[in-house]
Design a protein around this motif. Structure first.
Motif, short mmCIF file in Angstrom:
data_model
loop_
_atom_site.label_atom_id
_atom_site.label_comp_id
_atom_site.label_asym_id
_atom_site.label_seq_id
_atom_site.Cartn_x
_atom_site.Cartn_y
_atom_site.Cartn_z
N ASP A 47 -6.89 28.57 19.00
CA ASP A 47 -6.25 29.53 18.10
C ASP A 47 -4.77 29.17 17.99
O ASP A 47 -4.03 29.25 18.97
N ILE A 48 -4.35 28.74 16.79
CA ILE A 48 -2.93 28.43 16.58
C ILE A 48 -2.40 29.37 15.49
O ILE A 48 -2.88 29.36 14.36
N ALA A 49 -1.42 30.17 15.87
CA ALA A 49 -0.86 31.14 14.94
C ALA A 49 0.66 30.97 14.89
O ALA A 49 1.25 30.28 15.74
N MET A 50 1.27 31.61 13.89
CA MET A 50 2.74 31.55 13.79
C MET A 50 3.29 32.89 13.34
O MET A 50 2.65 33.58 12.54
N GLN A 75 5.71 25.17 2.52
CA GLN A 75 5.13 24.59 3.75
C GLN A 75 3.71 25.05 4.06
O GLN A 75 3.04 24.44 4.90
N ALA A 76 3.25 26.14 3.42
CA ALA A 76 1.97 26.74 3.83
C ALA A 76 0.81 25.74 3.80
O ALA A 76 0.04 25.63 4.75
N LYS A 77 0.72 25.01 2.73
CA LYS A 77 -0.42 24.09 2.54
C LYS A 77 -0.44 23.02 3.63
O LYS A 77 -1.48 22.75 4.24
N SER A 78 0.73 22.42 3.90
CA SER A 78 0.73 21.33 4.88
C SER A 78 0.54 21.87 6.30
O SER A 78 -0.06 21.21 7.15
N LEU A 79 1.00 23.10 6.55
CA LEU A 79 0.78 23.70 7.87
C LEU A 79 -0.71 23.92 8.09
O LEU A 79 -1.26 23.64 9.17
N LYS A 80 -1.38 24.44 7.07
CA LYS A 80 -2.82 24.68 7.17
C LYS A 80 -3.55 23.35 7.40
O LYS A 80 -4.43 23.24 8.27
N LYS A 81 -3.15 22.36 6.67
CA LYS A 81 -3.80 21.05 6.79
C LYS A 81 -3.62 20.49 8.20
O LYS A 81 -4.53 19.85 8.76
N ALA A 82 -2.45 20.78 8.79
CA ALA A 82 -2.17 20.26 10.14
C ALA A 82 -2.94 21.02 11.22
O ALA A 82 -3.04 20.57 12.36
N GLY A 83 -3.47 22.21 10.89
CA GLY A 83 -4.27 22.92 11.90
C GLY A 83 -3.85 24.36 12.16
O GLY A 83 -4.46 25.04 12.99
N LEU A 84 -2.81 24.84 11.46
CA LEU A 84 -2.44 26.25 11.62
C LEU A 84 -3.54 27.12 11.01
O LEU A 84 -4.04 26.82 9.92
N GLU A 85 -3.93 28.19 11.75
CA GLU A 85 -5.02 29.02 11.22
C GLU A 85 -4.52 30.37 10.71
O GLU A 85 -5.09 30.94 9.79
N VAL A 136 -1.07 33.21 10.11
CA VAL A 136 0.37 33.53 10.12
C VAL A 136 0.56 35.03 10.16
O VAL A 136 -0.21 35.78 9.54
N THR A 137 1.56 35.45 10.90
CA THR A 137 1.99 36.84 10.86
C THR A 137 3.36 36.84 10.20
O THR A 137 4.27 36.14 10.66
N ILE A 138 3.46 37.57 9.09
CA ILE A 138 4.69 37.54 8.31
C ILE A 138 5.39 38.89 8.44
O ILE A 138 4.76 39.94 8.31
N SER A 139 6.68 38.86 8.73
CA SER A 139 7.41 40.11 8.95
C SER A 139 7.97 40.65 7.65
O SER A 139 8.56 39.90 6.86
N LEU A 177 -1.87 33.00 1.65
CA LEU A 177 -3.24 33.37 1.25
C LEU A 177 -3.87 32.24 0.42
O LEU A 177 -5.03 31.89 0.61
N LYS A 178 -3.06 31.67 -0.44
CA LYS A 178 -3.55 30.59 -1.30
C LYS A 178 -3.94 29.36 -0.46
O LYS A 178 -4.88 28.64 -0.80
N ALA A 179 -3.21 29.17 0.62
CA ALA A 179 -3.51 28.02 1.50
C ALA A 179 -4.65 28.35 2.46
O ALA A 179 -4.97 27.56 3.35
N ASP A 180 -5.23 29.55 2.30
CA ASP A 180 -6.38 29.94 3.11
C ASP A 180 -6.03 30.20 4.57
O ASP A 180 -6.84 29.99 5.48
N LEU A 181 -4.78 30.62 4.79
CA LEU A 181 -4.39 31.05 6.14
C LEU A 181 -4.74 32.53 6.29
O LEU A 181 -4.64 33.28 5.32
N GLN A 182 -5.15 32.94 7.49
CA GLN A 182 -5.33 34.38 7.73
C GLN A 182 -3.95 35.00 7.85
O GLN A 182 -3.08 34.44 8.51
N VAL A 183 -3.77 36.17 7.24
CA VAL A 183 -2.42 36.76 7.21
C VAL A 183 -2.39 38.16 7.82
O VAL A 183 -3.25 39.00 7.52
#
Ligand code: GTP
Ligand code: SAM
Ligand code: SF4
Ligand code: SF4
Length: 335
Positions: A95-98, A108-118, A120-123, A153-159
């Motif tokens: 589980d990798i989150a940010m 950066q969202a797309k490349s982060l997702k591609k690298a393995g980020l699953e 994000v928590t956004i403030s 959301l577009k990069a398919d990251l859970q938010v």
């Protein structure tokens, strides 16, 4: 491996920088974090390779499975994608989150997702542009965070969304935020304002309690409790009665969760911090740079964790009438 209060180490939170492009008044008040403020010098900050190596050591020492990247603002750290991809390669991490303020996510969202980020928590503390510009101390509008959320959301990251609630700052935004995010497929979490660090002028009166937040929402949008996803989850979960969407409330002040706290924090300069409210960390960087072997590093990590007995939040109310103790700033360890 358990600490002195019987708590395992499961979750590593890595702060990758102490710098930020925001100056949220409850975290990095602009009068203090001004142009003369001394941030960590570059030579003291762990390289991305050192951060990945440290993560590997925590897996070996304690079998951690979950990593959260934070800051300061983590997206200000150059080439963060490379760190994510190195962590993704570590066997055992699932589980990798940010946690991020979101403003730098669109590029950066797309490349982060591609690298393995699953995840994000956004403030975001308010949808009112003027108020948000004031809170973040840098005149940054709500739309730049909403753009960050949409790009994730577009990069398919859970938010998930984190909203710090402070009396006199944004308690009237509790409901508008709930209404706005209710059908957006993201989980909004309300955080009781905490006395992290020594610079934000925290007072108990500023805290809007979990109970109060619950009742403000429940009056208009009925909600009911849901079981935790895992033991030691910091947010109490609730679901709307009329759909399956969820919110969370994080009640570090009025209903502390120290008894199940399995989180270790690694600061950007390589200090292992065993509590969000600690006065200082344990310097792993110098030990590593002095040439300690894997075995020596692992022994050191185990020694620090097994001697841990932190439970600041459970004891907080007995601290407030005493002289204030020195605490590490939130921007050093990332929440
Ligand atoms: N007092 C205290 N507050 C915490 C602790 N961990 C998290 N928080 C607060 O809760 C906020 C939300 O934490 P997150 O990092 O989003 O939560 P998380 O438990 O890692 O999230 P999930 O993995 O999605 O469950 C943080 O920004 C802190 O303000 C903790 O150990 N102690
Ligand atoms: C320190 S920030 C670091 C990551 C990133 N810059 C961000 O804002 O998401 C992590 C989280 O801590 C929260 N936070 C900061 N100061 C706080 C305080 N005094 N009480 C409660 N939460 C706080 C922020 O709102 C944010 O959700
Ligand atoms: S809460 Fe996050 S975005 Fe705001 S000042 Fe602190 S580190 Fe920066
Ligand atoms: S106050 Fe310290 S021990 Fe308690 S939950 Fe927070 S980080 Fe863990």
């Amino acid at each position: 491996m358990k600490d002195k209060l019987g708590r395992p180490l499961r979750d590593l939170r890595i702060s990758v920088t102490d710098r930020c492009n925001f100056r949220c008044r409850y975290c990095m008040p602009p009068e203090i974090f001004d142009k003369d403020f001394k941030f960590m010098p570059k030579t003291e900050i762990l390289t991305l390779e050192e951060l990945a190596y440290m993560t590997k050591l925590f897996v070996k020492a304690a079998g951690i499975e979950k990593v959260r990247i934070t800051g300061g603002e983590p997206l200000m750290r150059q080439n963060l994608v490379h760190l994510i991809s190195m962590i993704k390669e570590i066997e055992g991490i699932n589980d990798i989150a940010m946690t991020t303020n979101g403003s730098l996510l669109p590029s950066q969202a797309k490349s982060l997702k591609k690298a393995g980020l699953e995840r994000v928590t956004i403030s975001l503390d308010s949808l009112n542009d003027e108020k948000f510009k004031y809170i973040n101390g840098r005149n940054i509008g709500v739309q730049s965070v909403l753009d960050g959320i949409n790009s994730a959301l577009k990069a398919d990251l859970q938010v998930k969304i984190n909203m710090v609630v402070k009396r006199g700052m944004n308690e009237e935004d509790i409901l508008p935020m709930a209404r706005f995010f209710k059908d957006k497929g993201v989980i909004l979490r309300y955080i009781e304002y905490m006395d992290v660090g020594n610079t934000n002028g925290w007072k108990l009166d500023h805290v809007v309690s979990k109970k109060e937040i619950f009742s403000i929402i429940n009056k208009e949008l009925p909600i009911e409790p849901v079981d935790p996803n895992y033991l030691g989850e910091v947010a109490d979960r609730y679901k709307y009665k009329d759909n399956d969407n969820e919110i969370g409330i994080i009640s570090s002040v009025t209903d502390a969760f120290c008894s199940t706290c399995s989180r270790a924090r690694l600061s950007a300069d390589g200090n292992l911090v065993t509590c969000l409210f600690a006065s200082k960390g344990h310097n792993l960087r110098d030990f590593l740079r002095a040439g300690a072997s894997d075995e020596e590093m692992i022994t050191k990590i185990k020694e620090i964790w097994t001697n841990r007995e932190d439970k600041y939040s459970e004891e907080r109310l007995s601290h407030t009438d005493k002289k204030e103790i020195k605490k590490i700033e939130m921007s050093h360890i990332g929440g």
